[in-house]
Motif scaffolding. Structure first.
Motif, PDB file in Angstrom:
ATOM      1  N   ALA A  16      -5.375   7.646   7.803  1.00  0.00           N
ATOM      2  CA  ALA A  16      -5.658   6.797   6.641  1.00  0.00           C
ATOM      3  C   ALA A  16      -5.591   7.597   5.345  1.00  0.00           C
ATOM      4  O   ALA A  16      -5.098   7.099   4.325  1.00  0.00           O
ATOM      5  CB  ALA A  16      -7.023   6.143   6.798  1.00  0.00           C
ATOM      6  N   LYS A  17      -6.067   8.834   5.371  1.00  0.00           N
ATOM      7  CA  LYS A  17      -6.043   9.673   4.166  1.00  0.00           C
ATOM      8  C   LYS A  17      -4.605  10.070   3.807  1.00  0.00           C
ATOM      9  O   LYS A  17      -4.243  10.124   2.641  1.00  0.00           O
ATOM     10  CB  LYS A  17      -6.885  10.921   4.388  1.00  0.00           C
ATOM     11  CG  LYS A  17      -7.115  11.724   3.125  1.00  0.00           C
ATOM     12  CD  LYS A  17      -8.027  12.901   3.386  1.00  0.00           C
ATOM     13  CE  LYS A  17      -9.454  12.397   3.374  1.00  0.00           C
ATOM     14  NZ  LYS A  17     -10.438  13.483   3.427  1.00  0.00           N
ATOM     15  N   ALA A  18      -3.770  10.302   4.825  1.00  0.00           N
ATOM     16  CA  ALA A  18      -2.376  10.692   4.582  1.00  0.00           C
ATOM     17  C   ALA A  18      -1.502   9.509   4.175  1.00  0.00           C
ATOM     18  O   ALA A  18      -0.428   9.707   3.613  1.00  0.00           O
ATOM     19  CB  ALA A  18      -1.797  11.343   5.838  1.00  0.00           C
ATOM     20  N   ASN A  19      -1.950   8.277   4.454  1.00  0.00           N
ATOM     21  CA  ASN A  19      -1.162   7.078   4.158  1.00  0.00           C
ATOM     22  C   ASN A  19      -1.992   6.073   3.370  1.00  0.00           C
ATOM     23  O   ASN A  19      -2.375   5.017   3.888  1.00  0.00           O
ATOM     24  CB  ASN A  19      -0.671   6.433   5.465  1.00  0.00           C
ATOM     25  CG  ASN A  19       0.199   7.358   6.254  1.00  0.00           C
ATOM     26  OD1 ASN A  19       1.318   7.633   5.870  1.00  0.00           O
ATOM     27  ND2 ASN A  19      -0.335   7.868   7.356  1.00  0.00           N
ATOM     28  N   PRO A  20      -2.287   6.349   2.097  1.00  0.00           N
ATOM     29  CA  PRO A  20      -3.134   5.434   1.323  1.00  0.00           C
ATOM     30  C   PRO A  20      -2.457   4.094   1.026  1.00  0.00           C
ATOM     31  O   PRO A  20      -3.130   3.136   0.656  1.00  0.00           O
ATOM     32  CB  PRO A  20      -3.411   6.214   0.037  1.00  0.00           C
ATOM     33  CG  PRO A  20      -2.270   7.151  -0.092  1.00  0.00           C
ATOM     34  CD  PRO A  20      -1.883   7.505   1.318  1.00  0.00           C
ATOM     35  N   GLN A  21      -1.154   3.997   1.206  1.00  0.00           N
ATOM     36  CA  GLN A  21      -0.441   2.748   0.948  1.00  0.00           C
ATOM     37  C   GLN A  21      -0.634   1.731   2.070  1.00  0.00           C
ATOM     38  O   GLN A  21      -0.260   0.579   1.942  1.00  0.00           O
ATOM     39  CB  GLN A  21       1.059   3.017   0.748  1.00  0.00           C
ATOM     40  CG  GLN A  21       1.841   3.344   2.008  1.00  0.00           C
ATOM     41  CD  GLN A  21       1.744   4.790   2.467  1.00  0.00           C
ATOM     42  OE1 GLN A  21       0.933   5.557   1.987  1.00  0.00           O
ATOM     43  NE2 GLN A  21       2.574   5.157   3.421  1.00  0.00           N
ATOM     44  N   LEU A  65       5.614   2.282  13.383  1.00  0.00           N
ATOM     45  CA  LEU A  65       5.392   1.092  12.560  1.00  0.00           C
ATOM     46  C   LEU A  65       5.364   1.441  11.074  1.00  0.00           C
ATOM     47  O   LEU A  65       5.847   0.673  10.242  1.00  0.00           O
ATOM     48  CB  LEU A  65       4.085   0.403  12.945  1.00  0.00           C
ATOM     49  CG  LEU A  65       4.109  -0.392  14.234  1.00  0.00           C
ATOM     50  CD1 LEU A  65       2.721  -0.937  14.529  1.00  0.00           C
ATOM     51  CD2 LEU A  65       5.117  -1.512  14.166  1.00  0.00           C
ATOM     52  N   ARG A  66       4.799   2.594  10.749  1.00  0.00           N
ATOM     53  CA  ARG A  66       4.751   3.019   9.349  1.00  0.00           C
ATOM     54  C   ARG A  66       6.158   3.221   8.788  1.00  0.00           C
ATOM     55  O   ARG A  66       6.438   2.877   7.647  1.00  0.00           O
ATOM     56  CB  ARG A  66       3.961   4.324   9.230  1.00  0.00           C
ATOM     57  CG  ARG A  66       3.874   4.854   7.812  1.00  0.00           C
ATOM     58  CD  ARG A  66       3.437   6.281   7.768  1.00  0.00           C
ATOM     59  NE  ARG A  66       4.439   7.121   8.423  1.00  0.00           N
ATOM     60  CZ  ARG A  66       4.228   8.368   8.791  1.00  0.00           C
ATOM     61  NH1 ARG A  66       3.065   8.933   8.596  1.00  0.00           N
ATOM     62  NH2 ARG A  66       5.182   9.065   9.368  1.00  0.00           N
ATOM     63  N   ASP A  67       7.058   3.753   9.606  1.00  0.00           N
ATOM     64  CA  ASP A  67       8.387   4.122   9.129  1.00  0.00           C
ATOM     65  C   ASP A  67       9.454   3.056   9.344  1.00  0.00           C
ATOM     66  O   ASP A  67      10.600   3.258   8.959  1.00  0.00           O
ATOM     67  CB  ASP A  67       8.844   5.403   9.827  1.00  0.00           C
ATOM     68  CG  ASP A  67       7.934   6.578   9.514  1.00  0.00           C
ATOM     69  OD1 ASP A  67       7.243   6.532   8.493  1.00  0.00           O
ATOM     70  OD2 ASP A  67       7.922   7.525  10.312  1.00  0.00           O
ATOM     71  N   SER A  68       9.115   1.937   9.973  1.00  0.00           N
ATOM     72  CA  SER A  68      10.159   0.969  10.319  1.00  0.00           C
ATOM     73  C   SER A  68      10.001  -0.333   9.552  1.00  0.00           C
ATOM     74  O   SER A  68       9.022  -0.548   8.855  1.00  0.00           O
ATOM     75  CB  SER A  68      10.124   0.684  11.822  1.00  0.00           C
ATOM     76  OG  SER A  68       8.973  -0.047  12.158  1.00  0.00           O
ATOM     77  N   ARG A  69      10.995  -1.182   9.761  1.00  0.00           N
ATOM     78  CA  ARG A  69      10.983  -2.540   9.225  1.00  0.00           C
ATOM     79  C   ARG A  69      10.967  -3.494  10.417  1.00  0.00           C
ATOM     80  O   ARG A  69      11.590  -3.223  11.426  1.00  0.00           O
ATOM     81  CB  ARG A  69      12.235  -2.805   8.402  1.00  0.00           C
ATOM     82  CG  ARG A  69      12.298  -1.979   7.156  1.00  0.00           C
ATOM     83  CD  ARG A  69      13.556  -2.279   6.426  1.00  0.00           C
ATOM     84  NE  ARG A  69      13.655  -3.709   6.177  1.00  0.00           N
ATOM     85  CZ  ARG A  69      13.993  -4.244   5.029  1.00  0.00           C
ATOM     86  NH1 ARG A  69      14.283  -3.472   4.039  1.00  0.00           N
ATOM     87  NH2 ARG A  69      14.064  -5.531   4.881  1.00  0.00           N
TER      88      ARG A  69
END
Length: 113
Positions: A16-21, A65-69
């Motif tokens: 969560a800290k590395a991906n605030p978006q 999931l973070r990197d895909s569409r």
């Protein structure tokens, strides 16, 4: 699943800290297999099962999931035309046999006057 519980206890805060978006919501649902659901603003939702995975595999699924569409991208490399032209194939540097003339029709156009 044990892998999901391990991931939540050890890796959730750093992820969560590395991906605030990314908005992360964790909820417990007794009697259901663990899953993760990604909601994309423009493209819709995508869900993946986490049943029986280790915490490393859970981490890989979340990064996927973070990197895909969620929807397949259109394939733009199709040829412009699937059937050959009846006039023949055009070649770069091809010269016309005769001089080309342009015929202009004067008048009101398609509707007439």
């Amino acid at each position: 699943s044990q892998g999901v519980r391990d991931w939540i206890s050890t890796q959730l805060a750093p992820f969560a800290k590395a991906n605030p978006q990314i908005e992360i919501i964790a909820s417990r649902q007794p009697g259901r297999h663990p899953h993760v659901k990604a909601r994309y603003l423009a493209d819709g939702d995508k869900a993946l099962s986490l049943k029986g995975l280790s915490w490393q595999q859970v981490s890989m699924r979340l990064q996927f999931l973070r990197d895909s569409r969620p929807v397949r991208l259109r394939k733009w490399d199709k040829p412009f035309r699937s059937t050959p032209s009846i006039q023949g194939e055009w070649q770069l540097g091809q010269q016309l046999a005769a001089e080309h003339r342009v015929i202009r029709v004067s008048g009101g156009g398609a509707g007439g006057s």
